[in-house]
Design a protein around this motif. Structure first.
Motif, mmCIF file in Angstrom:
data_model
loop_
_atom_site.group_PDB
_atom_site.id
_atom_site.type_symbol
_atom_site.label_atom_id
_atom_site.label_comp_id
_atom_site.label_asym_id
_atom_site.label_seq_id
_atom_site.Cartn_x
_atom_site.Cartn_y
_atom_site.Cartn_z
ATOM 1 N N GLY A 1 -4.537 -24.894 10.857
ATOM 2 C CA GLY A 1 -3.416 -24.861 10.315
ATOM 3 C C GLY A 1 -2.870 -24.528 8.317
ATOM 4 O O GLY A 1 -2.297 -23.711 8.468
ATOM 5 N N LEU A 2 -3.668 -25.115 8.381
ATOM 6 C CA LEU A 2 -3.703 -25.053 6.554
ATOM 7 C C LEU A 2 -4.417 -23.713 6.280
ATOM 8 O O LEU A 2 -3.780 -22.946 5.413
ATOM 9 N N SER B 1 -0.813 -16.788 5.314
ATOM 10 C CA SER B 1 0.647 -16.034 5.690
ATOM 11 C C SER B 1 1.261 -15.767 4.309
ATOM 12 O O SER B 1 2.266 -15.325 3.765
ATOM 13 N N LEU B 2 1.492 -17.844 4.014
ATOM 14 C CA LEU B 2 2.384 -17.781 2.377
ATOM 15 C C LEU B 2 1.999 -16.187 1.151
ATOM 16 O O LEU B 2 2.455 -15.972 0.964
ATOM 17 N N ARG B 3 0.724 -16.328 1.040
ATOM 18 C CA ARG B 3 0.250 -16.119 0.162
ATOM 19 C C ARG B 3 -0.001 -14.519 0.655
ATOM 20 O O ARG B 3 0.366 -13.440 -0.578
ATOM 21 N N ALA C 1 -8.771 -18.131 2.409
ATOM 22 C CA ALA C 1 -7.802 -18.348 3.082
ATOM 23 C C ALA C 1 -6.787 -17.255 2.008
ATOM 24 O O ALA C 1 -6.111 -15.645 1.707
ATOM 25 N N ARG C 2 -7.410 -17.876 0.746
ATOM 26 C CA ARG C 2 -6.294 -17.515 -0.059
ATOM 27 C C ARG C 2 -6.581 -15.768 -0.360
ATOM 28 O O ARG C 2 -5.721 -15.159 -1.695
ATOM 29 N N ARG D 1 -2.614 -12.370 14.664
ATOM 30 C CA ARG D 1 -1.723 -12.560 13.517
ATOM 31 C C ARG D 1 -1.087 -13.450 13.000
ATOM 32 O O ARG D 1 -0.721 -14.188 14.448
ATOM 33 N N ALA D 2 -0.675 -14.186 12.709
ATOM 34 C CA ALA D 2 0.014 -15.205 12.403
ATOM 35 C C ALA D 2 0.901 -15.460 10.923
ATOM 36 O O ALA D 2 0.559 -15.011 9.847
ATOM 37 N N THR D 3 2.631 -16.461 11.518
ATOM 38 C CA THR D 3 2.511 -16.211 10.141
ATOM 39 C C THR D 3 2.918 -17.612 9.975
ATOM 40 O O THR D 3 1.800 -18.628 10.481
ATOM 41 N N PRO D 4 3.896 -18.322 8.933
ATOM 42 C CA PRO D 4 3.655 -19.759 8.642
ATOM 43 C C PRO D 4 4.280 -20.991 9.750
ATOM 44 O O PRO D 4 3.533 -22.111 9.805
#
Length: 366
Positions: free
Chosen positions: A115-116, A122-124, A278-279, A343-346
């Motif tokens: 999740g993190l 996705s946010l970045r 992820a970043r 693919r995934a979103t927040p």
């Protein structure tokens, strides 16, 4: 800039693992005052950060997905040794230790770390992309191992309580080893490209462009330092566990919270490494770490405790409670829906984090 081997061993990333091991040797099996526990906590945190650094050096040298595999297996092997040691010392009160530790690892990795990583990625970068073929295969293996080892004992009738008979435990152990071996072969030989990071257009990234790979000698030193750091992290976590137990008891919390805290400490290096990947828009690497750790935790722990049960006295309780089985089932369903699109979103990251928060809440208030 590439760090030379001689310079590497004088940096804090090398000094902190050595300090952790020395502190572990000096404090093992002793009653510790509060000041020393505070010092151990600081050294433990430094060893965690050093482990992440050295894992990334090794991963850069050997490439993905081998780098993720090195960290996942290293952490799990030491974790298994810790579990067996605690079971040997604990008697009947440690009957559920293997179950609680493995389930905590599954929930932390499949919901917390996944999740993190999805949320950060996705946010970045707008959206988190990964390979659904490799991730789906890893998830299917984790779900099968968890069901065979943690769910079925609740329903079997050959032995009293949520336990396996000797024959059933042997079958579960062999199945765990076989499935984990098949996964390793798929990951590293047959279909390695399924577990490599991909671009927004679905192209596999086979070569990282950000820096030259470290030398073999530097990577070997980092591998040794990684092992020392992980030994220090797990050993110091065990050392501070009595203080954690006293704090949990003083707060009136359920004893299962102790296992959750220890699991969080042990899995902290992998969590940090996954978030950093992820970043950098390498969410596939993050998922390799998360699901690989969950798989290794089951695939190595169950055979180890099955073998240890030959000489350990007392029962070995593996079956989950009804609440935990519901959480496990929901985790598998949600993770499957997350993996299928690639693919995934927040939103998907948030859903997994809410499931992780629910697990923590039920551990505190069962």
């Amino acid at each position: 800039m590439i760090t030379r081997p001689r310079e590497l061993i004088t940096q804090w990333t090398a000094l902190s693992p050595m300090a952790a091991v020395v502190l572990l040797v000096l404090t093992w099996g002793r009653d510790l005052p509060g000041v020393l526990v505070a010092v151990m906590t600081v050294v433990l945190a430094a060893a965690v950060l050093a482990a992440v650094h050295h894992a990334e050096v090794v991963a850069h040298r050997v490439g993905e997905p081998f780098g993720s595999l090195v960290l996942a297996v290293a952490v799990t092997v030491i974790e298994v040794a810790l579990i067996v040691t605690l079971m040997a010392d604990g008697g009947d009160k440690s009957a559920t230790l293997a179950r609680d530790t493995v389930f905590a690892a599954v929930m932390i990795t499949c919901n917390g770390v996944v999740g993190l990583s999805l949320l950060v990625g996705s946010l970045r970068h707008g959206i988190a992309v990964f390979n659904p073929e490799g991730t789906g295969a890893a998830l299917a293996t984790v779900a099968t191992l968890a069901t065979l080892s943690l769910v079925l004992p609740t329903f079997t009738t050959s032995a009293p309580g949520p336990e396996f008979s000797t024959v059933q435990l042997t079958f579960a152990a062999l199945s765990s080893l076989i499935l984990y071996g098949l996964f390793i072969a798929t990951l590293t030989v047959r279909h390695r490209d399924y577990f490599l990071p991909i671009t927004r257009h679905g192209e596999v990234i086979t070569v990282e462009e950000h820096a030259d790979a470290p030398s073999a000698r530097t990577a070997l030193i980092s591998l040794v330092m990684l092992a020392l750091a992980l030994i220090g992290v797990v050993g110091l976590a065990k050392g501070v566990s009595p203080t954690i137990e006293d704090g949990v008891e003083a707060a009136g919390l359920h004893h299962a919270v102790v296992g959750v805290i220890i699991a969080l400490l042990v899995l902290l290096p992998e969590t940090i490494a996954a978030v950093r990947s992820a970043r950098r828009d390498r969410v596939q690497t993050s998922l390799n770490l998360a699901l690989g750790s969950a798989m290794a935790s089951i695939g190595l722990t169950i055979p180890a405790v099955a073998l240890a049960s030959v000489w350990l006295s007392g029962p070995l309780v593996l079956g989950l409670s009804s609440i935990h089985m519901v959480l496990l089932a929901l985790t598998v369903v949600v993770a499957s829906l997350t993996v299928v699109p690639g693919r995934a979103t927040p939103l998907q990251g948030g859903v997994h984090l809410v499931l992780f928060a629910a697990y923590l809440e039920l551990a505190i208030n069962p």
